[in-house]
Design a protein around this motif. Sequence first.
Motif, PDB file in Angstrom:
ATOM      1  N   GLU A 502      22.549  38.882  48.007  1.00 28.53           N
ATOM      2  CA  GLU A 502      21.348  39.390  48.664  1.00 28.53           C
ATOM      3  C   GLU A 502      20.791  40.616  47.956  1.00 28.53           C
ATOM      4  N   THR A 503      21.661  41.449  47.419  1.00 24.12           N
ATOM      5  CA  THR A 503      21.220  42.679  46.766  1.00 24.12           C
ATOM      6  C   THR A 503      21.983  42.886  45.469  1.00 24.12           C
ATOM      7  N   ALA A 504      21.447  43.752  44.630  1.00 26.65           N
ATOM      8  CA  ALA A 504      22.143  44.113  43.391  1.00 26.65           C
ATOM      9  C   ALA A 504      23.472  44.793  43.708  1.00 26.65           C
ATOM     10  N   GLU A 505      23.489  45.582  44.774  1.00 26.03           N
ATOM     11  CA  GLU A 505      24.701  46.294  45.146  1.00 26.03           C
ATOM     12  C   GLU A 505      25.802  45.331  45.578  1.00 26.03           C
ATOM     13  N   GLN A 506      25.441  44.274  46.272  1.00 26.57           N
ATOM     14  CA  GLN A 506      26.439  43.288  46.696  1.00 26.57           C
ATOM     15  C   GLN A 506      27.061  42.586  45.493  1.00 26.57           C
ATOM     16  N   TRP A 507      26.236  42.238  44.532  1.00 24.61           N
ATOM     17  CA  TRP A 507      26.740  41.572  43.331  1.00 24.61           C
ATOM     18  C   TRP A 507      27.591  42.533  42.508  1.00 24.61           C
ATOM     19  N   LEU A 508      27.154  43.775  42.395  1.00 23.42           N
ATOM     20  CA  LEU A 508      27.911  44.773  41.646  1.00 23.42           C
ATOM     21  C   LEU A 508      29.295  44.979  42.270  1.00 23.42           C
ATOM     22  N   LEU A 509      29.365  45.016  43.588  1.00 25.26           N
ATOM     23  CA  LEU A 509      30.647  45.174  44.267  1.00 25.26           C
ATOM     24  C   LEU A 509      31.557  43.986  43.982  1.00 25.26           C
ATOM     25  N   ALA A 510      30.994  42.779  43.955  1.00 21.27           N
ATOM     26  CA  ALA A 510      31.801  41.592  43.649  1.00 21.27           C
ATOM     27  C   ALA A 510      32.381  41.678  42.239  1.00 21.27           C
ATOM     28  N   LEU A 511      31.589  42.175  41.284  1.00 22.90           N
ATOM     29  CA  LEU A 511      32.093  42.338  39.919  1.00 22.90           C
ATOM     30  C   LEU A 511      33.192  43.395  39.854  1.00 22.90           C
ATOM     31  N   GLN A 512      32.987  44.490  40.559  1.00 20.30           N
ATOM     32  CA  GLN A 512      33.978  45.563  40.529  1.00 20.30           C
ATOM     33  C   GLN A 512      35.294  45.130  41.173  1.00 20.30           C
ATOM     34  N   GLN A 513      35.200  44.370  42.234  1.00 13.78           N
ATOM     35  CA  GLN A 513      36.416  43.875  42.883  1.00 13.78           C
ATOM     36  C   GLN A 513      37.098  42.826  42.010  1.00 13.78           C
ATOM     37  N   GLY A 514      36.301  41.983  41.362  1.00  9.42           N
ATOM     38  CA  GLY A 514      36.866  40.944  40.514  1.00  9.42           C
ATOM     39  C   GLY A 514      37.579  41.504  39.311  1.00  9.42           C
ATOM     40  N   GLU A 515      37.057  42.625  38.764  1.00  7.91           N
ATOM     41  CA  GLU A 515      37.677  43.245  37.593  1.00  7.91           C
ATOM     42  C   GLU A 515      39.113  43.676  37.863  1.00  7.91           C
ATOM     43  N   HIS A 516      39.425  43.950  39.118  1.00  3.84           N
ATOM     44  CA  HIS A 516      40.766  44.428  39.457  1.00  3.84           C
ATOM     45  C   HIS A 516      41.721  43.298  39.824  1.00  3.84           C
ATOM     46  N   LEU A 517      41.202  42.064  39.798  1.00  4.82           N
ATOM     47  CA  LEU A 517      42.082  40.916  40.021  1.00  4.82           C
ATOM     48  C   LEU A 517      42.819  40.597  38.730  1.00  4.82           C
ATOM     49  N   PRO A 518      44.024  40.045  38.822  1.00  9.67           N
ATOM     50  CA  PRO A 518      44.722  39.613  37.604  1.00  9.67           C
ATOM     51  C   PRO A 518      43.870  38.592  36.859  1.00  9.67           C
ATOM     52  N   THR A 519      43.785  38.737  35.560  1.00  8.59           N
ATOM     53  CA  THR A 519      42.999  37.784  34.778  1.00  8.59           C
ATOM     54  C   THR A 519      43.635  36.411  34.861  1.00  8.59           C
ATOM     55  N   ALA A 520      42.896  35.486  35.417  1.00  9.86           N
ATOM     56  CA  ALA A 520      43.446  34.148  35.623  1.00  9.86           C
ATOM     57  C   ALA A 520      43.559  33.411  34.295  1.00  9.86           C
ATOM     58  N   ARG A 521      44.598  32.596  34.190  1.00 15.47           N
ATOM     59  CA  ARG A 521      44.728  31.772  32.995  1.00 15.47           C
ATOM     60  C   ARG A 521      43.634  30.728  33.011  1.00 15.47           C
ATOM     61  N   PRO A 522      43.240  30.204  31.854  1.00 12.12           N
ATOM     62  CA  PRO A 522      42.202  29.172  31.829  1.00 12.12           C
ATOM     63  C   PRO A 522      42.606  27.983  32.694  1.00 12.12           C
ATOM     64  N   ARG A 523      41.644  27.428  33.381  1.00 13.88           N
ATOM     65  CA  ARG A 523      41.931  26.286  34.249  1.00 13.88           C
ATOM     66  C   ARG A 523      42.354  25.080  33.411  1.00 13.88           C
ATOM     67  N   PRO A 524      43.236  24.262  33.924  1.00 19.45           N
ATOM     68  CA  PRO A 524      43.649  23.060  33.194  1.00 19.45           C
ATOM     69  C   PRO A 524      42.446  22.177  32.890  1.00 19.45           C
ATOM     70  N   LEU A 525      42.579  21.422  31.802  1.00 21.35           N
ATOM     71  CA  LEU A 525      41.488  20.543  31.397  1.00 21.35           C
ATOM     72  C   LEU A 525      41.153  19.546  32.492  1.00 21.35           C
TER      73      LEU A 525
END
Length: 555
Positions: A502-525
């Motif tokens: 809905e807003t730039a702030e909502q998307w920015l928060l999603a990116l900031q929260q995602g950055e702190h998640l463990p980097t997921a391994r690539p999904r299987p083919l």
Amino acid sequence: MGLQLSYAEASASGPRAQNQDATRLVTPAPALAASKGYLFALADGVSQCADGGLAARSTLQALAMDYYTTPETWGVAQALDRLLLAQNRWLHASGNGQPLLTTLSALVMRGKHFTLAHIGDCRVYRWFDGQLQRISEDHVWHQPGMQHVLKRAMGLEQHLVVDYLDGELRQGESFLLVSDGVWATLSDAIIAGILRDEEQLQAASQALVSAAHYAGSQDNASAVLVRIEALGETRLRDALGQIEQWPLPPLLKPGQTFEGWQVEALLGQSRQSLVYRVRDAQQQPWLLKTLPSSREADTGAGQALLQEEWFLRRVAGRYFPDMHHAHQRQHLYYLMREHAGMTLAEYYRSHGNVSLSQGLDIASQLLRALGMLHRRNIVHRDIKPENVLLGSDGELRVLDFGLAYCPGLSPQAHGELPGTPSHIAPEAYTGAAPSAGQDLYSAGVTLYYLLTGHYPYGEIEAFQRPRFGTPVPASRYRPDLPEWLVHCLDKAVACEPTDRYETAEQWLLALQQGEHLPTARPRPLLEREPLKVWRALALGSLLANGLLLVWMLHA
């Protein structure tokens, strides 16, 4: 010509010792009146509270002082609502345990339109062609004996609900604001008779107040009367004054001096604009943008150039180019600082797909820039890699406001579809009005492209009427992207606006929260390309069965 008004006011305490009514008539300078409008307000302080007169006066003082400091790009109702919410909190918290209470009717007239903000039991009327029309509602209890008990007022509750009404002005009509000390004693028929008999506004407003007290009103009585003498313009043109009448600069040549600027080079030339690099007395580089001589008679082009400058001045700061005031200019152009760096499009051509960390940094800065724009009620409408500068200082800056739009200020032609096709939101193709959500969609496409080199719905040409369905996951092209980022991109470029951020702030928060998640391994083919996997398995099985059959035949 701008909006032309006549106005008058009258107020009297009557039999009461103090006058707790307050009126305010604000007529600013022409340029500010064109962008923010004229303000007329009436407040009736509630005598049973701690200090009704203070509540009324302080509310009108805050409104008159603060309304004209809000961004000129805010809508009238948006600006009034934010100010009244803040004033309501102050009233509710003041008064030594007993809140300060007042009613309020505030009328803003701008161009050809008016906006009314109303709470309480003052009344607002329109008087036109001998007809009196009430356009406000009394916020009182309607049970017997409670007709003067307020249901809504400034300071009454923490949660404020204000009535807003927008409408078109008519030349020759008048607006009347009166406190309940007038209308509770005088009927609408008597009010109409006074307006009919008294053509002079000051005499009419004074007659209303005096007639109320002669008829037995025991309350303070106040009236504000405004007449529309001539309608103004509704477009941004009014706010820009007369500078659009300036001539275009002559064709500038390297080495010459023009209005104090040393011309260094012509950097860009198109049918729409000319861009020169010039230097000031300190040898600092600036970009001078003007129009080619072929567009000298095109008033729309000149207006668009001035509108672009107007918007840039109102978003001055980080993430946007610095502007020069150029007070001495006598030709049609504007100046912005030349910041060293390259556009994201140039960066992509030189380096290819950006890394995950680069992409996240670009996205964070771009979303902060869009958040600043949207809080000022401006929609860019052309977010793409070519219009975002990655500065040598590491700062990202949004460029090119030639298509920027502000509701209520900018013209919007029917069927107009500005922007770059592959970056235009799906709903814009169906005629939806410009919105902040469309900028966020364009930002999503920009980030998707920088990370993958592709577009989520494929590249769209200018002549196409595209179909939108499900975007291709970015992981199709970049298997190394973490799943949370793929999900963010899918949401940002979703076909339906309601499925996006809905807003730039909502998307920015999603990116900031995602950055702190463990980097997921690539999904299987199998998850990423199930159809290809099953086809390969089927082909392998068929080949194995064929080989087995051959072996059995020769055994």
